[in-house]
Design a protein around this motif. Structure first.
Motif, PDB file in Angstrom:
ATOM      1  N   ASP A 198       0.810  -1.217   0.000  1.00  0.00           N
ATOM      2  CA  ASP A 198       0.000   0.000   0.000  1.00  0.00           C
ATOM      3  C   ASP A 198       0.839   1.260   0.000  1.00  0.00           C
ATOM      4  OD1 ASP A 198      -2.091  -1.589  -0.051  1.00  0.00           O
ATOM      5  OD2 ASP A 198      -3.003  -0.998   1.874  1.00  0.00           O
ATOM      6  N   LYS A 199       1.788   1.311   0.923  1.00  0.00           N
ATOM      7  CA  LYS A 199       2.568   2.548   1.078  1.00  0.00           C
ATOM      8  C   LYS A 199       3.581   2.707  -0.044  1.00  0.00           C
ATOM      9  CE  LYS A 199       2.116   5.543   4.530  1.00  0.00           C
ATOM     10  NZ  LYS A 199       2.331   5.289   5.952  1.00  0.00           N
ATOM     11  N   HIS A 200       4.315   1.577  -0.326  1.00  0.00           N
ATOM     12  CA  HIS A 200       5.417   1.702  -1.275  1.00  0.00           C
ATOM     13  C   HIS A 200       5.063   1.209  -2.666  1.00  0.00           C
ATOM     14  CE1 HIS A 200       8.140   2.971   1.887  1.00  0.00           C
ATOM     15  NE2 HIS A 200       7.542   2.063   2.654  1.00  0.00           N
ATOM     16  N   GLY A 201       3.857   0.644  -2.787  1.00  0.00           N
ATOM     17  CA  GLY A 201       3.368   0.285  -4.121  1.00  0.00           C
ATOM     18  C   GLY A 201       4.246  -0.715  -4.840  1.00  0.00           C
ATOM     19  N   LEU A 202       4.806  -1.698  -4.131  1.00  0.00           N
ATOM     20  CA  LEU A 202       5.593  -2.711  -4.839  1.00  0.00           C
ATOM     21  C   LEU A 202       4.660  -3.516  -5.741  1.00  0.00           C
ATOM     22  CD1 LEU A 202       8.182  -4.338  -2.415  1.00  0.00           C
ATOM     23  CD2 LEU A 202       8.397  -2.402  -3.970  1.00  0.00           C
ATOM     24  N   PRO A 203       5.073  -3.791  -6.957  1.00  0.00           N
ATOM     25  CA  PRO A 203       4.191  -4.533  -7.879  1.00  0.00           C
ATOM     26  C   PRO A 203       4.213  -6.022  -7.597  1.00  0.00           C
ATOM     27  CG  PRO A 203       6.220  -3.914  -8.990  1.00  0.00           C
ATOM     28  CD  PRO A 203       6.321  -3.353  -7.607  1.00  0.00           C
ATOM     29  N   LEU A 204       3.736  -6.397  -6.413  1.00  0.00           N
ATOM     30  CA  LEU A 204       3.756  -7.812  -6.054  1.00  0.00           C
ATOM     31  C   LEU A 204       2.585  -8.537  -6.681  1.00  0.00           C
ATOM     32  CD1 LEU A 204       4.548  -7.456  -2.247  1.00  0.00           C
ATOM     33  CD2 LEU A 204       6.121  -7.963  -4.109  1.00  0.00           C
ATOM     34  N   THR A 205       2.827  -9.802  -7.013  1.00  0.00           N
ATOM     35  CA  THR A 205       1.716 -10.631  -7.473  1.00  0.00           C
ATOM     36  C   THR A 205       1.699 -11.904  -6.661  1.00  0.00           C
ATOM     37  OG1 THR A 205       3.005 -11.841  -9.075  1.00  0.00           O
ATOM     38  CG2 THR A 205       2.031  -9.791  -9.831  1.00  0.00           C
ATOM     39  N   ASP A 206       0.650 -12.669  -6.909  1.00  0.00           N
ATOM     40  CA  ASP A 206       0.452 -13.908  -6.174  1.00  0.00           C
ATOM     41  C   ASP A 206       1.602 -14.869  -6.392  1.00  0.00           C
ATOM     42  OD1 ASP A 206      -0.973 -15.203  -4.409  1.00  0.00           O
ATOM     43  OD2 ASP A 206      -2.663 -15.743  -5.716  1.00  0.00           O
ATOM     44  N   ALA A 207       2.315 -14.712  -7.486  1.00  0.00           N
ATOM     45  CA  ALA A 207       3.329 -15.696  -7.859  1.00  0.00           C
ATOM     46  C   ALA A 207       4.667 -15.454  -7.191  1.00  0.00           C
ATOM     47  CB  ALA A 207       3.503 -15.696  -9.367  1.00  0.00           C
TER      48      ALA A 207
END
Lengths: 240, 516
Positions: free
Chosen positions: B446-455
């Motif tokens: 939320d804060k740093h907006g890392l483009p994480l995905t489920d994988a």
């Protein structure tokens, strides 16, 4: 204007024309109008003038820069002498400023736009054309070539032509249209149209004279010859 | 003057093109024009040079001054050559004295310096006008038409000079190198003024030779400019076509009349003849598909047709094969004749038609149902692929709910999850640590907006967090190690370590809040 579109096969000894026709493999005649010595002379003079003005201005700018200035001056001289034409021709649709001003354009002799190799060849060979002095060979070659090519043009396979312009049709005189009583060929239709479109340039006596040539064969009353021909011209264009 | 005999295509051109036509015209008759010019000027020049040997400049000046007189000859030749009546050399030379007479004085005195000379000459010489009539005519023709002939004269002057100096330069270049050491340009220029009369006469000769080349062209260009002007004003091109049209239709009418007389009692359709009957002149617009075309190409249409038909005869296109087998004796011919005799009764026909209609409906509805089912069955698959096809911007990622089985959305975490975790530690240490880890992931998302995905795996999350601030990075590394040890290795961190983690988190939070 009409001959822009008609195709006239040119045999040796045929009618002289400044327009040459390029037959494409599809059998279409592309008209090209090679530009002759006088207009090209003037275009070259304009370019020479522009170049010398630039040369003088840059020369003044670099006068007080010592050896660096001398180097820059020779670089700019080199660019102006050898690359000015090439850059403009390749990047500006075959037109150096002088040519653009006079409506000229360099193209390959098969009608395609001029590219780097051809432009370089024709401009490097200026060296030959300007021998022995003031483009003597170039002048003689242009006079003697049927498509006004100088030696550089012949070597590079290029032509200098007048840029094609969209034909401007004049307004037809206001008369009610009337279809012709006989079938007319394309050339004849064009001639009728030309006659009507040029009605303002022609004197009224001359118009009368021309119209009476065809009035009887087109079944037009002699007294109504000019408006009658105008009416047929309008009907050819599909106007009412 | 018969326009139909004109040897050039007449049409209104722009002025430069009109001059180009002049060059072409002069080129076609180059031998005659240059020859006669040379025959007139060279003897006169030789004579003048002999008479005025001491004054070479005067000789050149006289030749230059007499140009309008000489120019009458090429103009005469050109005006006849244009209408296919080219005179011979002798004939033209004989005509020259007569040409000289009218208005010679005017041409050589007050009109000599006119810049539009080439354009005015035809008016005077070919139309034979003089005095006020000439003035009037010049006004009509010359209106808006003075710049082109003026340019022609200016350009012509330069070309003359270029050719002249060019020939001089050529001679200079041909001098052997040994001699050149003594002959610098300067010396040449100095000496010609006093001693070297012959050098000046030589230069005069070269000038006269340059005129032989250029003057016919100059005259021809002026002449075609004049022609162009008249074509514009009098529509010569139109007249030419009109005359041909009139002739053609008259011929057509004669044919019609003759045919009419002969055939009138027999056939009516003859009235349709006038259009078809006139001999159709060769016209490119009327070429049929089989007429010879492309005559200027390497391969014209006739040759092409021949080789095409030859090729089509050969194996890949035309395989001649003889196949033999047994068949019943011509039943196919008998059947179609029999069919009409056997006629379906109307009711049966209607029934069959109705049945076929129903079957059609069934088939179509089956097709629609199956496609609808397939669309529904593979909806997920289709959605995925349609998302991939959409441009990136539109593919807004929905906020991530879970990461490797952990709920990480803000909704799933209570506001005071840190306090909860501390409370949980004694009863359920695994849940407590997982709360901490989830809190971190949520923070990263939320804060740093890392483009994480489920994988992504935990390690990958760490790698992605590498560009973040140093303390946060350190904290994430520590927490991840503890979490992995607990989750996969069932090794519980010490209580102190857990407390330290919680405190570190609080510090981080307060730091970040201060930064904001």
């Amino acid at each position: 204007m009409n001959a822009n579109l008609t195709s006239a096969p040119l045999a040796p000894g045929a009618l002289l024309d400044t327009q040459v026709y390029l037959e494409t493999p599809e059998g279409i005649d592309l008209p090209l109008r090679p530009a002759g010595l006088p207009v090209r002379f003037l275009a070259f003079a304009i370019d020479a003038l522009i170049r010398s003005v630039i040369l003088i201005l840059t020369g003044i700018a670099w006068l007080y820069m010592g050896k660096l200035g001398a180097g820059l001056a020779s670089i700019s001289t080199f660019l102006l002498l050898w690359w000015y034409m090439v850059f403009f021709e390749v990047l500006n649709q075959g037109r150096s400023p002088g040519k653009q001003l006079l409506g000229l354009q360099v193209i390959h002799s098969d009608g395609t736009p001029v590219g780097w190799p051809a432009s370089l060849t024709r401009n490097l060979l200026r060296f030959v054309d300007l021998l022995p002095f003031a483009y003597c060979l170039g002048i003689l070659s242009m006079i003697n070539s049927s498509r006004f090519q100088r030696l550089g043009d012949l070597a590079a396979g290029t032509l200098v032509v007048y840029q094609a312009q969209a034909p401007q049709r004049g307004a037809l005189p206001e008369v009610p249209a009337r279809p012709a009583s006989v079938l007319l060929t394309l050339d004849e239709q064009r001639a009728l149209l030309d006659f009507a479109e040029r009605h303002q340039q022609l004197s009224s006596q001359r118009q009368e004279e021309l119209a009476t040539i065809i009035a009887p064969t087109l079944h037009i009353a002699p007294s109504q010859a000019v408006p009658g021909v105008h009416a047929i011209a309008r009907s050819i264009l599909g106007q009412v | 003057m018969h326009l139909s005999k004109a040897q050039a295509v007449l049409r209104p051109r722009n002025t430069w093109e009109a001059m180009d036509l002049g060059i072409l015209l002069a080129r076609r008759h180059a031998g005659l024009l240059m020859g006669t010019w040379a025959l007139v000027t060279l003897p006169l020049f030789a004579l003048l040079s002999l008479l005025l040997w001491q004054h070479p400049t005067a000789v050149a000046l006289i030749i230059w001054w007499l140009k309008p007189a000489f120019e009458r000859l090429p103009l005469h030749i050109l005006s006849r050559a244009l209408f296919a009546d080219t005179p011979g050399v002798v004939e033209s030379l004989k005509a020259f004295p007569k040409l000289l007479k009218p208005q010679l004085l005017a041409s050589l005195t007050w009109r000599r310096l006119s810049l539009t000379r080439s354009f005015n000459m035809p008016v005077q010489q070919l139309e034979g006008l003089a005095g006020s009539a000439r003035q009037q005519r010049m006004l009509t023709l010359g209106k808006q038409y003075t710049s082109a002939p003026t340019w022609l004269t200016v350009i012509g002057l330069h070309i003359e000079m270029a050719l002249w100096i060019g020939m001089l330069a050529l001679l200079y270049l041909l001098i052997p190198a040994q001699l050149q050491t003594d002959w610098s340009w300067q010396k040449l220029l100095e000496s010609t003024q006093h001693d070297w009369l012959w050098a000046e006469h030589l230069s005069n000769t070269l000038y006269v030779l340059a005129l032989v080349i250029w003057e016919p062209i100059y005259v021809a260009c002026g002449f075609t400019l004049y022609l162009n002007r008249r074509t514009e004003l009098e529509a010569w091109d139109v007249e030419l076509v009109f005359r041909n049209l009139a002739r053609r239709l008259q011929r057509g009418a004669v044919v019609l009349l003759v045919l009419g007389c002969v055939l009138l009692p027999i056939a009516e359709p003859v009235w349709a003849q006038p259009i078809a009957a006139y001999p159709s002149e060769h016209n490119a617009d009327e070429l049929g598909p089989t007429d010879p075309r492309l005559l200027k190409q390497m391969l014209n249409s006739e040759q092409a047709q021949q080789s095409i038909s030859q090729l089509l005869e050969q194996p890949p296109f035309n395989n001649h094969k003889v196949i033999q087998n047994w068949r019943f004796g011509e039943p196919s011919e008998a059947q179609p004749q029999k069919e009409p005799s056997f006629k379906l009764p109307t009711w049966l026909k209607r029934l069959l038609e109705g049945a076929s209609f129903i079957v059609q409906i069934l088939l179509w509805s089956g097709f629609i149902l199956i496609s609808a089912y397939l669309l529904w069955r593979y909806r997920e698959w289709l959605r995925t692929f349609s998302q991939k096809l959409l441009p990136n911007r539109q593919r807004q990622r929905a906020p991530l709910q879970t990461l490797f089985g952990l709920e990480v959305s803000s909704d799933s975490l209570a506001k005071d999850w840190l306090a909860q975790a501390e409370k949980l530690w004694t009863s359920d240490p695994r849940g407590a640590l997982s709360l901490l880890y989830r809190g971190l992931l949520n923070h990263l998302l939320d804060k740093h907006g890392l483009p994480l995905t489920d994988a992504h795996t935990e390690g990958e999350v760490l790698v992605m967090a590498r560009h973040l601030a140093q303390p946060l990075q350190l904290y994430s590394t520590q927490l991840t190690v503890h979490w992995q040890n607990l989750a996969w290795g069932h090794r519980l961190p010490a209580h102190a370590q857990f407390i330290a983690l919680c405190e570190q988190w609080q510090q981080l939070q307060s730091q970040e809040n201060a930064d904001d």
